[in-house]
Design an enzyme around this catalytic site. Structure first.
Site, mmCIF file in Angstrom:
data_model
loop_
_atom_site.group_PDB
_atom_site.id
_atom_site.type_symbol
_atom_site.label_atom_id
_atom_site.label_comp_id
_atom_site.label_asym_id
_atom_site.label_seq_id
_atom_site.Cartn_x
_atom_site.Cartn_y
_atom_site.Cartn_z
ATOM 1 N N GLU A 113 54.290 39.276 -24.758
ATOM 2 C CA GLU A 113 53.218 39.314 -23.769
ATOM 3 C C GLU A 113 53.197 38.050 -22.918
ATOM 4 O O GLU A 113 52.692 38.053 -21.803
ATOM 5 C CB GLU A 113 51.860 39.498 -24.478
ATOM 6 N N HIS A 129 71.193 46.949 -43.662
ATOM 7 C CA HIS A 129 71.675 48.294 -43.980
ATOM 8 C C HIS A 129 71.234 49.319 -42.944
ATOM 9 O O HIS A 129 71.382 50.511 -43.143
ATOM 10 C CB HIS A 129 71.203 48.682 -45.390
ATOM 11 N N LYS A 155 46.292 51.201 -19.359
ATOM 12 C CA LYS A 155 44.853 51.365 -19.588
ATOM 13 C C LYS A 155 44.215 52.113 -18.422
ATOM 14 O O LYS A 155 43.402 53.009 -18.611
ATOM 15 C CB LYS A 155 44.176 49.996 -19.728
HETATM 16 O O1 PA5 Z 1 46.886 38.461 -26.299
HETATM 17 C C1 PA5 Z 1 46.039 39.148 -25.769
HETATM 18 O O2 PA5 Z 1 45.229 38.689 -24.941
HETATM 19 C C2 PA5 Z 1 45.888 40.612 -26.112
HETATM 20 O O3 PA5 Z 1 46.900 41.039 -26.943
HETATM 21 C C3 PA5 Z 1 44.562 40.870 -26.773
HETATM 22 O O4 PA5 Z 1 44.464 40.098 -27.942
HETATM 23 C C4 PA5 Z 1 44.369 42.339 -27.126
HETATM 24 O O5 PA5 Z 1 44.588 43.133 -25.999
HETATM 25 C C5 PA5 Z 1 42.961 42.595 -27.652
HETATM 26 O O6 PA5 Z 1 42.010 42.203 -26.714
HETATM 27 P P1 PA5 Z 1 40.507 41.986 -27.103
HETATM 28 O O7 PA5 Z 1 40.411 40.906 -28.108
HETATM 29 O O8 PA5 Z 1 39.816 41.667 -25.831
HETATM 30 O O9 PA5 Z 1 40.014 43.299 -27.692
#
Ligand code: PA5
Length: 437
Positions: free
Chosen positions: A290, A311, A425
């Site tokens: 990310e 494996h 989303k």
């Molecule tokens: O790293 C990030 O920002 C995301 O992976 C969030 O942790 C994830 O989308 C969850 O978001 P939230 O804590 O707002 O529910």
């Protein structure tokens, strides 16, 4: 005491001094961008100073909530997705018995810890509700935005379950919320219902939040020494802040993975010979995926558990497309101490290994695999960790977070946003709203 270090013998034939020299400047620039808060996403650098700015009052409150949860629950459900659960799950798995949830409560000394809110699978959610039906339950719902659909749906279902079982005030005693300090639907619900609330700092993004209450409360419920974790991270924050690539292994790692990327190695496999690191690998994948995967750039972070995956994936790693490098977490000392017994008739032919520690055998598999993969054209970066202690794992967390930020800046992206996650989303919400009409 430094317990995380790099062994680079498995990369030496793939990179040279000039590569390192050229990359050094980029690393130092990235270091300055973090120090001076002059890089992209510089309003999200709170994670850098979390170990240093430890809030003792908050630690006390986390520990006391954990004690309460341990008393009130057979099952503790942690509801969150992405950065709001992977870190906690990773660290809890590392320190837990391999069969933790199958042990008796007395042996485990903690509630059973279950992670939910990270899927929209009807099967998983239904099975969860059925499983906890007759058990005493407490939950920790974690969402920085407070609006993420997966945890929100699971929370609604669990909240209704708890309110039916314990009444509204009884349920409120069993719901712990970790979210934004001031805003968001979850924040507002927590205030209205007087749930105990923990805060995710504004300047810490989800995937960098494992050292906030996001990770610390579930870890404390699992009897992990969270202060030792933070002490290790604090030590790492000094060691891995030195602007000298010769002595800073974190910067060396960031540099090498980028050099390899420039040479066409676009897939990184984080490998461990310890199955309890499975979710640490998942945490790593999210952290780097990310953070770096944007603007048509980024090393694809993947993972493997060896020897298991030798494996299944071993063939491809050894002889497939030569676009892979491996980063291997090597734990020097394993304290499990189990030996292969000798048997009289040697019917299985294994007596040549009799009285050998299983960990010794695992080590030879590791050494043999590194050699084979390097010979096959797969560079291997080895991260050595002395042994599995909270202090060392705290260092390892910080090592990867810092390396990720430096690496993202070397790549020229903002390592602290995730604009691409919004696309699915938007489509999903459009479809869901359409069906409402
Ligand atoms: O790293 C990030 O920002 C995301 O992976 C969030 O942790 C994830 O989308 C969850 O978001 P939230 O804590 O707002 O529910």
């Amino acid at each position: 005491m430094k317990s995380i270090s790099l062994d680079l013998h498995g990369v030496s034939e793939f990179i040279n001094e000039t590569d390192m020299e050229l990359m050094k400047d980029k690393v130092y620039k990235a270091h300055d961008m973090l120090e001076n808060k002059s890089g992209l996403g510089s309003n999200m650098l709170g994670w850098l100073k979390l170990p240093e700015n430890r809030n003792d009052e908050e630690i006390k409150r986390i520990k006391s909530a954990a004690e309460k949860i341990k008393k009130q629950a057979d099952v503790f459900v942690v509801v969150g997705i992405g950065g709001s659960y992977l870190g906690a799950k990773a660290i809890i798995d590392i320190f837990s018995n391999s069969f933790n949830n199958l042990l008796s409560r007395e042996d485990r000394k903690t509630p059973e810890i279950i992670f939910a809110g990270n899927t929209l699978s009807a099967k998983y959610i239904r099975n969860l509700v059925e499983y906890i039906k007759d058990k005493d339950v407490a939950i920790n719902v974690i969402s920085k935005s407070g609006t993420t659909l997966e945890p929100a749906i699971t929370f609604r279902i669990l909240r209704e379950f708890l309110e039916k079982k314990y009444g509204i005030t009884g349920a409120a005693q069993r719901i712990y919320v970790t979210t934004d300090e001031r805003k968001g639907i979850l924040h507002d619900i927590a205030i209205k219902q007087e749930y105990e609330m923990f805060v995710i700092p504004d300047d810490v993004g989800g995937r960098y939040s494992v050292l906030t209450p996001v990770g610390l409360l579930p870890m404390a419920v699992a009897n992990i020494d969270i202060e030792d974790i933070l002490d290790g991270a604090l030590f790492a924050s000094h060691v891995f802040n030195q602007k000298d690539i010769e002595i800073n292994d974190c910067y060396k790692y960031a540099a090498i993975r980028n050099i390899l990327y420039q040479k066409g190695k676009s897939i990184e496999i984080l490998a461990s010979y310890e199955p309890s690191f499975q979710y640490f690998i998942e945490w790593f994948k999210q952290l780097f995926g990310e953070s770096e995967g944007k603007e048509n750039k980024g090393i694809y972070p993947s993972g493997a558990l060896f020897t298991t995956d030798l494996h299944s994936m071993g063939q491809l790693i050894q002889e497939g497309t030569r676009n892979i490098f491996e980063t291997v977490i090597d734990i020097a000392i394993d304290r499990s101490f189990i030996q292969l017994p000798a048997i009289k008739d040697n019917s299985d032919g294994l007596n040549y290994l009799a009285d050998k520690d299983i960990d010794y055998i695992n080590k030879q598999a590791f050494l043999g695999t590194v050699k084979a993969h390097v010979d096959g054209g797969v560079p291997n970066i080895i991260i050595q960790m002395e042994d599995i202690t909270e202090y060392n794992v705290g260092q390892l967390i910080y090592f990867f977070e810092k390396a990720c930020a430096i690496s993202g800046y070397i790549l020229g992206v903002n390592p602290f946003n995730q604009p691409g996650v919004e696309s699915y989303k938007r489509n999903m919400m459009d479809l869901l709203k359409k069906e409402e009409k």
